[in-house]
Design an enzyme around this catalytic site. Structure first.
Site, mmCIF file in Angstrom:
data_model
loop_
_atom_site.group_PDB
_atom_site.id
_atom_site.type_symbol
_atom_site.label_atom_id
_atom_site.label_comp_id
_atom_site.label_asym_id
_atom_site.label_seq_id
_atom_site.Cartn_x
_atom_site.Cartn_y
_atom_site.Cartn_z
ATOM 1 N N CYS A 21 -22.920 -11.453 8.974
ATOM 2 C CA CYS A 21 -21.746 -11.209 8.126
ATOM 3 C C CYS A 21 -20.468 -11.567 8.876
ATOM 4 O O CYS A 21 -19.442 -11.839 8.270
ATOM 5 C CB CYS A 21 -21.737 -9.776 7.591
ATOM 6 N N CYS A 24 -18.254 -7.834 12.646
ATOM 7 C CA CYS A 24 -18.163 -6.988 13.845
ATOM 8 C C CYS A 24 -18.596 -7.761 15.076
ATOM 9 O O CYS A 24 -19.757 -7.709 15.488
ATOM 10 C CB CYS A 24 -19.047 -5.754 13.681
ATOM 11 N N CYS A 102 -24.022 -0.649 6.590
ATOM 12 C CA CYS A 102 -23.001 -1.159 7.508
ATOM 13 C C CYS A 102 -22.559 -0.037 8.428
ATOM 14 O O CYS A 102 -22.372 1.099 7.988
ATOM 15 C CB CYS A 102 -21.829 -1.706 6.699
ATOM 16 N N GLN A 232 -4.062 1.508 4.797
ATOM 17 C CA GLN A 232 -4.782 1.320 6.064
ATOM 18 C C GLN A 232 -6.257 1.656 5.866
ATOM 19 O O GLN A 232 -6.578 2.630 5.187
ATOM 20 C CB GLN A 232 -4.175 2.229 7.140
ATOM 21 N N ASP A 328 6.118 -3.035 10.020
ATOM 22 C CA ASP A 328 4.653 -3.094 10.059
ATOM 23 C C ASP A 328 4.180 -4.275 9.210
ATOM 24 O O ASP A 328 3.575 -4.089 8.152
ATOM 25 C CB ASP A 328 4.110 -1.758 9.513
ATOM 26 N N CYS A 355 -0.882 -5.669 13.845
ATOM 27 C CA CYS A 355 -2.341 -5.836 13.923
ATOM 28 C C CYS A 355 -2.674 -7.272 14.310
ATOM 29 O O CYS A 355 -3.829 -7.687 14.253
ATOM 30 C CB CYS A 355 -3.015 -5.439 12.606
HETATM 31 N N1 SAH Z 1 3.260 0.053 6.449
HETATM 32 C C1 SAH Z 1 2.240 0.025 5.428
HETATM 33 C C2 SAH Z 1 1.810 -1.384 5.025
HETATM 34 C C3 SAH Z 1 1.478 -2.329 6.143
HETATM 35 S S1 SAH Z 1 0.624 -3.799 5.632
HETATM 36 C C4 SAH Z 1 1.062 0.876 5.825
HETATM 37 O O1 SAH Z 1 0.948 1.314 6.967
HETATM 38 O O2 SAH Z 1 0.214 1.136 4.971
HETATM 39 C C5 SAH Z 1 1.893 -4.950 5.415
HETATM 40 C C6 SAH Z 1 2.603 -4.832 4.097
HETATM 41 O O3 SAH Z 1 3.610 -5.848 4.081
HETATM 42 C C7 SAH Z 1 1.755 -5.050 2.851
HETATM 43 O O4 SAH Z 1 1.913 -3.951 1.995
HETATM 44 C C8 SAH Z 1 2.340 -6.336 2.232
HETATM 45 O O5 SAH Z 1 2.318 -6.318 0.814
HETATM 46 C C9 SAH Z 1 3.758 -6.307 2.754
HETATM 47 N N2 SAH Z 1 4.458 -7.606 2.857
HETATM 48 C C10 SAH Z 1 3.942 -8.820 3.142
HETATM 49 N N3 SAH Z 1 4.910 -9.744 3.237
HETATM 50 C C11 SAH Z 1 6.086 -9.107 3.028
HETATM 51 C C12 SAH Z 1 7.451 -9.530 3.001
HETATM 52 N N4 SAH Z 1 7.787 -10.798 3.225
HETATM 53 N N5 SAH Z 1 8.402 -8.608 2.764
HETATM 54 C C13 SAH Z 1 8.074 -7.309 2.532
HETATM 55 N N6 SAH Z 1 6.787 -6.847 2.527
HETATM 56 C C14 SAH Z 1 5.807 -7.735 2.773
#
Ligand code: SAH
Length: 397
Positions: A21, A24, A102, A232, A328, A355
């Site tokens: 798959c 992992c 899994c 997340q 983030d 990430c």
């Molecule tokens: N901080 C949140 C989401 C992180 S994931 C948490 O911890 O759950 C990254 C997020 O960025 C996603 O929700 C995605 O839709 C958003 N995203 C992607 N490109 C973006 C952009 N150009 N401007 C604003 N948000 C964006």
């Protein structure tokens, strides 16, 4: 290393049989060793910016994934009869590798997937065939509220018609009363995305049962999660990640905190009690709706959420001068319009949750023109895989 790994016995029991798959890549490597390899990779990529602390690991690195996705296919079994299977595409191929167990996914969600696969075979709901374009059921996705025990099942068909769905929903609910919502999504496009974009396909998600979303509890707050919103995938790791990020951001009670790329508002809302106000910005409209509903549901009155591109949002709002920024972005990182706007607007502190260490290294090059890196704290949100989250605290020079 701050990790108490699972016992070796447990570890051996959990070794995966589905290595094809491709999910992992660290399967079979003791967890302590996985953490030190990730640490070394991060040092290699980010060491030029300062000391990378050892990753915070998980106490139990198995069955953490709250999102389980399967692709459906019809294959011939040993007796040459067509049978329905569910699994994942083999790397760079349209061949579905059946997955029956899994090591990283929520066990309850896996049980629902197994039932769904058997029921589809019995009820003759034909799996979608990527080569001919025929068939109906393409994918299924389950999201679990780890703290609430709620399950949201999204059934993805290639065509809007879904014969037999009423009976399928009834049978699933009978066997799995823990399912609290079922949604039908249409994805007829040839993309790598599991769920179809409602606007692009012209077919809105249809709620077949329940409220169409689930709730989960994180950092003492309750969150609504819709099928299309980002959430997340490792809830136990997320609490550690958010706590680490908010402690490093250390907002003062008088501060305005900008939660950029805020998803359903989780980080900003978890930090709201510690600052004067929170502004969140997010591209996905479903996620923004969830964020607004989440603020209301938790009686948080000092948080506002906006839909838009994070960079454009800063450029369009020149009066917004946050004291603290928590950002983030997705794995590909941020972009120059946003980073340059940050360098101009100069919030005192920036906490970058990443990430994708490659994109983080690239973005830090821009940010360190105006900021110095103070702390780099990895948090392992994805045991058994090569991925690792990293929280970086920057301070205005
Ligand atoms: N901080 C949140 C989401 C992180 S994931 C948490 O911890 O759950 C990254 C997020 O960025 C996603 O929700 C995605 O839709 C958003 N995203 C992607 N490109 C973006 C952009 N150009 N401007 C604003 N948000 C964006």
């Amino acid at each position: 290393m701050r990790c108490r790994g699972a016992s070796i016995e447990n570890f051996m029991n959990d070794i995966c049989r589905h290595t094809a798959c491709g999910g992992c890549s660290m399967t079979g490597i003791p967890y302590e060793e996985q953490l030190s390899r990730k640490h070394q990779q991060l040092i290699d990529l980010l060491g030029a910016f300062g000391e990378v602390l050892p990753p915070i690991g998980m106490e139990n690195p198995f069955h953490y994934r709250n999102k389980v996705t399967r692709t459906f296919a019809a294959v011939r079994d040993e007796t040459k009869r067509m049978t329905t299977v569910s699994g994942t595409y083999a790397a760079e191929s349209r061949r579905v590798i059946p997955i029956d167990a899994c090591q990283i996914e929520d066990p309850g969600a896996q049980r629902i997937m197994q039932t769904l696969t058997v029921l589809c075979g019995k009820m003759k709901i034909p799996p979608y065939d990527a080569r001919t374009g025929g068939g109906v059921l393409r994918h299924a996705q389950i999201r679990v509220g780890a703290a609430t025990g709620e399950y949201l099942l999204t059934l993805v068909t290639a065509v809007p018609q879904f014969p037999g769905r009423g009976n399928l929903v009834t049978a699933l609910r009978r066997e799995h009363p823990e399912i609290t919502s079922i949604v039908h999504n249409v994805n007829g496009f040839d993309t790598g995305m599991i769920l179809g974009d409602e606007k692009r396909s012209g077919h809105e998600n249809r709620i077949l049962f329940g409220p169409g979303s689930i709730r989960d509890t994180l950092c003492g707050l309750s969150f609504r999660i819709s099928p299309q919103s980002f959430y997340q995938v490792n809830p136990r790791g997320t609490e550690i990640l958010y706590r680490t990020a908010i402690d490093l951001a250390a907002p003062a009670p008088t501060d305005t905190l900008l939660d950029a790329y805020c998803g359903i508002g989780t980080i900003g809302l978890a930090a709201a009690a510690r600052c004067r106000r929170v502004i969140g910005v997010e591209l996905n409209p479903d996620a923004v709706r969830d964020a607004i509903a989440n603020a209301k549901h938790n009686h948080i009155t000092n948080a506002r959420f906006y839909r838009g591109d994070a960079g454009k949002f800063l450029l369009d709002n020149p009066d917004l001068t946050p004291d603290v920024l928590i950002m983030d972005p997705p794995r590909g990182g941020s972009d120059q319009p946003f980073l340059q706007a940050v360098c101009k607007r100069k919030p005192k502190k920036v906490v970058y949750i990443s990430c994708g260490p490659q994109s983080l290294a690239r973005d830090l090059k821009t940010l360190t023109r105006e900021y110095r890196v103070e702390t780099m704290q990895p948090v392992d949100m994805f045991p058994m895989t090569e991925h690792c989250e990293c929280v970086v605290r920057l301070h205005r020079k």
